[in-house]
Design a protein around this motif. Structure first.
Motif, PDB file in Angstrom:
ATOM      1  N   ARG A 185       0.831  -1.220   0.000  1.00 30.51           N
ATOM      2  CA  ARG A 185       0.000   0.000   0.000  1.00 30.51           C
ATOM      3  C   ARG A 185       0.861   1.265   0.000  1.00 30.51           C
ATOM      4  O   ARG A 185       0.486   2.274  -0.580  1.00 30.51           O
ATOM      5  N   SER A 186       1.998   1.205   0.680  1.00 32.67           N
ATOM      6  CA  SER A 186       2.785   2.424   0.919  1.00 32.67           C
ATOM      7  C   SER A 186       3.603   2.878  -0.281  1.00 32.67           C
ATOM      8  O   SER A 186       3.832   4.078  -0.453  1.00 32.67           O
ATOM      9  N   ILE A 187       4.076   1.940  -1.084  1.00 34.59           N
ATOM     10  CA  ILE A 187       5.031   2.289  -2.150  1.00 34.59           C
ATOM     11  C   ILE A 187       4.477   3.394  -3.049  1.00 34.59           C
ATOM     12  O   ILE A 187       5.125   4.417  -3.274  1.00 34.59           O
ATOM     13  N   SER A 195       2.991  -8.736  -9.891  1.00 40.47           N
ATOM     14  CA  SER A 195       3.188 -10.175  -9.956  1.00 40.47           C
ATOM     15  C   SER A 195       2.686 -10.883  -8.699  1.00 40.47           C
ATOM     16  O   SER A 195       3.258 -10.734  -7.610  1.00 40.47           O
ATOM     17  N   TYR A 196       1.639 -11.676  -8.855  1.00 42.59           N
ATOM     18  CA  TYR A 196       1.141 -12.541  -7.783  1.00 42.59           C
ATOM     19  C   TYR A 196       2.237 -13.514  -7.348  1.00 42.59           C
ATOM     20  O   TYR A 196       2.452 -13.743  -6.159  1.00 42.59           O
ATOM     21  N   ASP A 249      -4.054 -14.645  -0.478  1.00 45.65           N
ATOM     22  CA  ASP A 249      -5.349 -14.548  -1.153  1.00 45.65           C
ATOM     23  C   ASP A 249      -6.337 -13.707  -0.339  1.00 45.65           C
ATOM     24  O   ASP A 249      -7.107 -12.920  -0.888  1.00 45.65           O
ATOM     25  N   GLU A 250      -6.280 -13.845   0.980  1.00 49.32           N
ATOM     26  CA  GLU A 250      -7.175 -13.043   1.820  1.00 49.32           C
ATOM     27  C   GLU A 250      -6.726 -11.585   1.866  1.00 49.32           C
ATOM     28  O   GLU A 250      -7.554 -10.671   1.880  1.00 49.32           O
ATOM     29  N   LEU A 251      -5.412 -11.359   1.888  1.00 47.56           N
ATOM     30  CA  LEU A 251      -4.898  -9.980   1.887  1.00 47.56           C
ATOM     31  C   LEU A 251      -5.263  -9.259   0.574  1.00 47.56           C
ATOM     32  O   LEU A 251      -5.548  -8.056   0.580  1.00 47.56           O
ATOM     33  N   ILE A 252      -5.248  -9.989  -0.533  1.00 45.37           N
ATOM     34  CA  ILE A 252      -5.616  -9.378  -1.821  1.00 45.37           C
ATOM     35  C   ILE A 252      -7.049  -8.855  -1.762  1.00 45.37           C
ATOM     36  O   ILE A 252      -7.333  -7.729  -2.191  1.00 45.37           O
ATOM     37  N   GLU A 253      -7.945  -9.669  -1.225  1.00 46.64           N
ATOM     38  CA  GLU A 253      -9.342  -9.235  -1.089  1.00 46.64           C
ATOM     39  C   GLU A 253      -9.454  -7.995  -0.207  1.00 46.64           C
ATOM     40  O   GLU A 253     -10.153  -7.040  -0.524  1.00 46.64           O
ATOM     41  N   ALA A 254      -8.737  -8.013   0.911  1.00 44.34           N
ATOM     42  CA  ALA A 254      -8.830  -6.903   1.875  1.00 44.34           C
ATOM     43  C   ALA A 254      -8.234  -5.614   1.320  1.00 44.34           C
ATOM     44  O   ALA A 254      -8.641  -4.516   1.711  1.00 44.34           O
ATOM     45  N   ASN A 255      -7.262  -5.740   0.408  1.00 50.13           N
ATOM     46  CA  ASN A 255      -6.531  -4.567  -0.081  1.00 50.13           C
ATOM     47  C   ASN A 255      -6.967  -4.099  -1.462  1.00 50.13           C
ATOM     48  O   ASN A 255      -6.237  -3.350  -2.122  1.00 50.13           O
ATOM     49  N   LYS A 256      -8.144  -4.510  -1.897  1.00 49.48           N
ATOM     50  CA  LYS A 256      -8.648  -4.050  -3.195  1.00 49.48           C
ATOM     51  C   LYS A 256      -8.748  -2.526  -3.169  1.00 49.48           C
ATOM     52  O   LYS A 256      -9.304  -1.946  -2.238  1.00 49.48           O
ATOM     53  N   TYR A 307      -6.163  -0.624  -2.932  1.00 45.75           N
ATOM     54  CA  TYR A 307      -4.904  -0.131  -2.365  1.00 45.75           C
ATOM     55  C   TYR A 307      -3.680  -0.721  -3.067  1.00 45.75           C
ATOM     56  O   TYR A 307      -2.666  -0.057  -3.233  1.00 45.75           O
ATOM     57  N   TRP A 308      -3.759  -1.993  -3.439  1.00 48.89           N
ATOM     58  CA  TRP A 308      -2.649  -2.648  -4.138  1.00 48.89           C
ATOM     59  C   TRP A 308      -2.853  -2.555  -5.652  1.00 48.89           C
ATOM     60  O   TRP A 308      -3.999  -2.456  -6.118  1.00 48.89           O
ATOM     61  N   PRO A 309      -1.761  -2.646  -6.416  1.00 49.14           N
ATOM     62  CA  PRO A 309      -1.936  -2.860  -7.863  1.00 49.14           C
ATOM     63  C   PRO A 309      -2.674  -4.190  -8.060  1.00 49.14           C
ATOM     64  O   PRO A 309      -2.568  -5.097  -7.213  1.00 49.14           O
ATOM     65  N   GLU A 310      -3.413  -4.303  -9.146  1.00 48.64           N
ATOM     66  CA  GLU A 310      -4.096  -5.573  -9.428  1.00 48.64           C
ATOM     67  C   GLU A 310      -3.060  -6.593  -9.875  1.00 48.64           C
ATOM     68  O   GLU A 310      -2.361  -6.386 -10.873  1.00 48.64           O
ATOM     69  N   LEU A 311      -2.932  -7.669  -9.132  1.00 44.91           N
ATOM     70  CA  LEU A 311      -1.850  -8.635  -9.392  1.00 44.91           C
ATOM     71  C   LEU A 311      -2.245  -9.618 -10.487  1.00 44.91           C
ATOM     72  O   LEU A 311      -3.382 -10.067 -10.554  1.00 44.91           O
ATOM     73  N   SER A 312      -1.246  -9.943 -11.310  1.00 44.12           N
ATOM     74  CA  SER A 312      -1.452 -10.907 -12.383  1.00 44.12           C
ATOM     75  C   SER A 312      -0.795 -12.229 -12.005  1.00 44.12           C
ATOM     76  O   SER A 312       0.307 -12.251 -11.460  1.00 44.12           O
ATOM     77  N   LYS A 313      -1.463 -13.334 -12.314  1.00 46.50           N
ATOM     78  CA  LYS A 313      -0.879 -14.653 -12.073  1.00 46.50           C
ATOM     79  C   LYS A 313      -0.143 -15.158 -13.307  1.00 46.50           C
ATOM     80  O   LYS A 313       0.351 -16.277 -13.317  1.00 46.50           O
TER      81      LYS A 313
END
Length: 456
Positions: free
Chosen positions: A121-123, A402-403, A427-434, A436-442
């Motif tokens: 989130r901070s970067i 990058s996931y 996986d749970e952190l990704i949901e919580a940080n929608k 705030y984080w870049p959308e990660l690609s698998k």
């Protein structure tokens, strides 16, 4: 004498009033023309700014005060940015702490999965502030103490390599005050230290007074018996969680009794103990929200309502004195010796030259000159290599979206017991940080091959 203009980025922070009071207390050493508060949350900032404006009118009416959410107004014609932002505020810190604890993993704001989540989130927020400063005041200096400092420092090294940024942390300063108190000194400034590590991940190896007398044996003995708990209660935090942290330092030190450790190492050495002594329903975030957060905002509102600071319990944040010392070192080329987070480049001779390490530096108008700490022992080197790899993978994951790399970072963290637990938490952190984080690609691991790719 020149008077300086300062922007405090994170104007709505609970730490802002303490920093303002510290700046006011040091005007003889560091004269100020203007203080600007900048935040992207106008409502939160309004309460802090309203109180700070009254403090300034009472104590230094000649200082110009600005409260703004406009980047151009905030970052034009300034000498320093003092940045302490918290993307997602305490609500997201609560998620950082509680999600890992569900899986039996340490929940902490700068260590392990919580620190990784906070770093993601901070970067972007810190880079945005750096870019505003460079656009509107290209000669200014960015004094960053936004957490998690290790990940943010690696991001600024990689992505803004030529910017005037100093990454700092006040935790070692607080510990050094406790050390000084434990042996009867009145201030950490009576000591010269040697220290090496990463942020929240380091060791003191030599501590002397100004005459060169060795203080380390006395301090080591105190830490081995009491941790950093001292008889002088004013030096301690009021919260129970901090006092248990100071006490636990004696167990951390037992792993290398020749040194004294940073308190945060307890999360890496004793994660099972930390989880067992955590309340998944009431974490440090809740303690802060019900404690300091509530106290500071109530005090600020009281000042606004009474239109005077008379009787306020707001106080100088002693840790903030470090920020004043740092700004003075740059402004007046003092060459003061200070702990900073800098690119290694041989300061630790047997360690990755691109790692962002925390070591003593001489600070002047050109920035920091790291002091050489030499070779470090295998135990510390192994721990630090693992941790710096985590930090670099997090930044690469942010850059590449990058996931895979973020999963690798979590798996590599010493606090996380397995790749499966790492994935479940991620996986749970990704949901919580929608949002705030870049959308990660698998899809694959991205294209970032070397540092040079990003810098070019």
């Amino acid at each position: 004498m020149k008077k300086f203009s300062i922007t405090i980025a994170g104007g709505g922070s609970t730490f802002t009033p303490g920093i303002i009071l510290m700046l006011l207390d040091n005007l003889d050493k560091f004269p100020i023309h203007e203080i600007k508060l900048y935040d992207n949350d106008p409502e939160r900032q309004a309460t802090v700014a309203g109180a700070c404006e009254i403090l300034l009118k009472e104590q230094a009416p000649d200082i110009r005060f600005v409260e703004t959410t406009d980047p151009e107004e905030a970052f034009s014609n300034i000498d320093f940015v003092m940045a302490h932002i918290r993307e997602g505020k305490y609500a997201m810190r609560e998620q950082d702490e509680k999600i890992p604890l569900k899986y039996g993993v340490v929940g902490q704001e700068t260590c392990g999965p919580g620190g990784i989540a906070y770093g993601m989130r901070s970067i972007g927020g810190v880079l945005e502030l750096v870019d505003y400063m460079e656009k509107y005041s290209p000669d200014a200096w960015f004094l960053n103490y936004s957490n998690p400092a290790a990940i943010v420092a690696e991001a600024t090294r990689l992505l803004r390599p030529n910017s005037n940024i100093l990454n700092i942390c006040d935790m070692p300063i607080g510990i050094e005050e406790l050390m000084a108190s434990s042996i009867g000194l009145s201030s950490r400034k009576e000591m010269d230290v040697k220290y090496y590590g990463l942020n929240h991940f380091g060791w003191w190896t030599d501590i002397r007074d100004k005459e060169g007398n060795d203080l380390l044996p006395q301090i080591r003995e105190h830490v081995s018996k009491h941790g950093y708990v001292t008889v002088e209660k004013s030096k301690q935090h009021s919260e129970a969680s901090w006092n248990s942290t100071f006490a636990k330092a004696k167990d951390v030190q037992a792993l290398d009794p020749e040194t004294v450790p940073n308190t945060y190492l307890k999360y890496y050495f004793y994660p099972d103990y930390e989880v067992a002594h955590s309340n998944p329903e009431f974490t440090r975030a809740n303690e802060v929200m019900e404690g300091r957060e509530k106290f500071v905002f109530e005090e600020c509102q009281k000042i606004i309502d009474n239109q005077t600071s008379k009787g306020t319990e707001l106080h100088i944040d002693e840790h903030a004195s470090y920020i004043v010392d740092l700004a003075r070192a740059i402004a007046y080329n003092t060459k003061e010796r200070m702990l900073l987070i800098v690119e290694n480049n041989g300061a630790i001779s047997n360690f990755d030259p691109t790692a962002m390490v925390e070591v003593p530096c001489l600070v002047g108008s050109q920035g920091p000159e790291p002091l050489v700490m030499g070779e470090i022992p295998r135990f510390q080197k192994g721990l630090m290599e693992q941790q710096v790899a985590v930090e670099k993978l997090v930044v690469e994951a942010w850059v590449e979206k990058s996931y895979q790399k973020l999963w690798q970072a979590l798996t590599l963290s010493k606090i996380v017991p397995s790749a499966q637990v790492a994935k479940d938490i991620l996986d749970e952190l990704i949901e919580a940080n929608k949002g705030y984080w870049p959308e990660l690609s698998k899809e694959g691991a991205g294209t970032l091959a070397t540092d040079e790719v990003v810098k070019s």
